[in-house]
Design a protein around this motif. Structure first.
Motif, mmCIF file in Angstrom:
data_model
loop_
_atom_site.group_PDB
_atom_site.id
_atom_site.type_symbol
_atom_site.label_atom_id
_atom_site.label_comp_id
_atom_site.label_asym_id
_atom_site.label_seq_id
_atom_site.Cartn_x
_atom_site.Cartn_y
_atom_site.Cartn_z
ATOM 1 N N MET A 198 18.468 10.828 -27.105
ATOM 2 C CA MET A 198 19.005 11.978 -27.945
ATOM 3 C C MET A 198 19.808 11.391 -29.106
ATOM 4 O O MET A 198 20.496 10.047 -29.050
ATOM 5 C CB MET A 198 20.018 12.604 -26.882
ATOM 6 C CG MET A 198 20.884 13.631 -27.847
ATOM 7 S SD MET A 198 22.289 14.300 -26.625
ATOM 8 C CE MET A 198 22.853 15.456 -27.506
ATOM 9 N N THR A 255 11.965 19.574 -29.175
ATOM 10 C CA THR A 255 12.710 19.190 -27.912
ATOM 11 C C THR A 255 14.334 19.687 -28.477
ATOM 12 O O THR A 255 14.736 19.345 -29.681
ATOM 13 C CB THR A 255 12.840 17.902 -27.596
ATOM 14 O OG1 THR A 255 11.456 17.355 -27.326
ATOM 15 C CG2 THR A 255 13.498 17.525 -26.446
ATOM 16 N N THR A 256 14.933 20.457 -27.504
ATOM 17 C CA THR A 256 16.380 20.668 -27.848
ATOM 18 C C THR A 256 17.021 19.716 -26.866
ATOM 19 O O THR A 256 16.890 19.772 -25.847
ATOM 20 C CB THR A 256 16.669 22.074 -27.873
ATOM 21 O OG1 THR A 256 16.051 22.791 -28.957
ATOM 22 C CG2 THR A 256 18.281 22.367 -27.583
ATOM 23 N N TYR A 257 18.191 19.062 -27.340
ATOM 24 C CA TYR A 257 19.222 18.368 -26.333
ATOM 25 C C TYR A 257 20.589 19.071 -26.342
ATOM 26 O O TYR A 257 20.996 19.412 -27.484
ATOM 27 C CB TYR A 257 19.342 16.912 -27.093
ATOM 28 C CG TYR A 257 17.962 16.125 -27.151
ATOM 29 C CD1 TYR A 257 17.670 15.278 -26.096
ATOM 30 C CD2 TYR A 257 17.421 16.173 -28.211
ATOM 31 C CE1 TYR A 257 16.515 14.477 -26.194
ATOM 32 C CE2 TYR A 257 16.136 15.626 -28.559
ATOM 33 C CZ TYR A 257 15.733 14.861 -27.574
ATOM 34 O OH TYR A 257 14.691 13.897 -27.492
ATOM 35 N N ARG A 295 24.412 18.436 -25.058
ATOM 36 C CA ARG A 295 25.130 17.291 -24.733
ATOM 37 C C ARG A 295 26.693 17.718 -24.254
ATOM 38 O O ARG A 295 27.172 18.452 -25.155
ATOM 39 C CB ARG A 295 25.153 16.072 -25.539
ATOM 40 C CG ARG A 295 25.984 15.018 -24.895
ATOM 41 C CD ARG A 295 26.136 13.704 -26.017
ATOM 42 N NE ARG A 295 26.640 12.485 -25.395
ATOM 43 C CZ ARG A 295 26.819 11.401 -26.002
ATOM 44 N NH1 ARG A 295 25.784 10.998 -26.994
ATOM 45 N NH2 ARG A 295 27.569 10.450 -25.611
ATOM 46 N N TYR A 320 23.731 14.533 -20.884
ATOM 47 C CA TYR A 320 22.900 15.577 -21.536
ATOM 48 C C TYR A 320 21.712 15.704 -20.809
ATOM 49 O O TYR A 320 21.143 15.209 -19.997
ATOM 50 C CB TYR A 320 22.807 14.907 -22.996
ATOM 51 C CG TYR A 320 21.696 13.848 -23.119
ATOM 52 C CD1 TYR A 320 20.405 13.900 -23.458
ATOM 53 C CD2 TYR A 320 22.261 12.361 -23.221
ATOM 54 C CE1 TYR A 320 19.639 12.993 -23.443
ATOM 55 C CE2 TYR A 320 21.436 11.444 -23.375
ATOM 56 C CZ TYR A 320 20.167 11.700 -23.388
ATOM 57 O OH TYR A 320 19.071 10.618 -23.579
ATOM 58 N N SER A 371 17.584 17.897 -21.803
ATOM 59 C CA SER A 371 16.747 17.999 -22.903
ATOM 60 C C SER A 371 15.573 18.919 -22.325
ATOM 61 O O SER A 371 15.193 19.081 -21.083
ATOM 62 C CB SER A 371 16.048 16.969 -23.443
ATOM 63 O OG SER A 371 15.177 16.216 -22.432
#
Length: 235
Positions: A39, A59-61, A63, A68, A70
């Motif tokens: 990330m 991809t979306t992370y 946190r 975190y 994903s």
């Protein structure tokens, strides 16, 4: 006649080159293509109750503190999210024609204990690629996802029968609801229906839920995050 001599070490290696390698049968796991990349680091320290969301490629992370996770093909819903007032409920939209089913969910933790992941879904009546969000819905029970590897989970895949589950409803109730809340064109479509459900109406999954529960090792603070992921029917 020329005679060639192989060095002794080459003669020792020749049998090894012809050895049959026995393949190890692995557990078949179907997942969407996903690059497991680190990330991107936040520009400042993220407190345990703060949320930091960043998208890279597909991809979306998400946190919070030193934890975190994903997932692919989810887009933060800026109209519904309020990370300051409601940091534990996060809204996303799926990219068109994408699903979370079969995807790999990666969860990375630091000072937190192992996190429990659960998933459920919701169905809606859908007319002309528009879910009737103000009408009835079916919500499935929560199901625990068990890790395929350390902190790697595979999102649940649902059968066709599961995707068609819906509360008991009458055609008349549907027609009255559409007449009151939707366009005359939508009402004209459902007014011609003879049964519920039948085309042009379908029962489909309109929303997925993912819940993450855990606690930090050094404090009594708990991790409770709810991801609400809406299906994008219109593109």
């Amino acid at each position: 006649m020329k005679i060639f001599f192989l060095p002794a070490i080459a003669l020792l290696l020749l049998p090894a080159c012809h050895r049959t390698v026995t393949s190890v049968k692995e557990k078949p796991v179907q997942i969407d293509t996903m690059q497991l990349i680190a990330m991107p680091a936040p520009t400042a320290k993220v407190a345990s109750n703060e949320v930091y969301v960043v998208c890279r490629d597909s991809t979306t992370y998400i946190r919070f503190g030193d934890c975190y996770f994903s997932l692919d093909w989810i887009i933060p819903d800026t109209q519904l999210n309020d990370f300051e007032l409601h940091p534990d409920t996060l809204y996303f939209r799926l990219a068109h024609l994408r699903t979370i089913e079969g995807q790999m969910l990666a969860v990375t933790t630091g000072e937190s204990n192992r996190i429990k992941v659960s998933q459920c879904y919701e169905t809606s009546a859908v007319i002309e690629q528009q879910p009737l969000l103000l009408w009835k819905h079916y919500r499935s029970p929560w199901e625990t996802l068990f890790p395929e590897a350390n902190n790697f989970f595979i999102c649940r895949t649902y059968t066709a029968a599961e995707k068609r589950r819906f509360p008991s409803a009458t055609l008349h109730a549907l027609q009255q609801h559409v007449k009151q809340h939707y366009s005359p064109a939508a009402y004209s479509r459902v007014a011609q229906m003879n049964n519920f459900p039948e085309p042009p109406l379908q029962i489909e999954i309109s929303r997925y839920y993912i819940r993450l529960d855990g606690c930090y090792k050094q404090t009594t603070n708990r991790i409770n995050k709810l991801l609400i992921i809406d299906v994008n029917f219109n593109g």
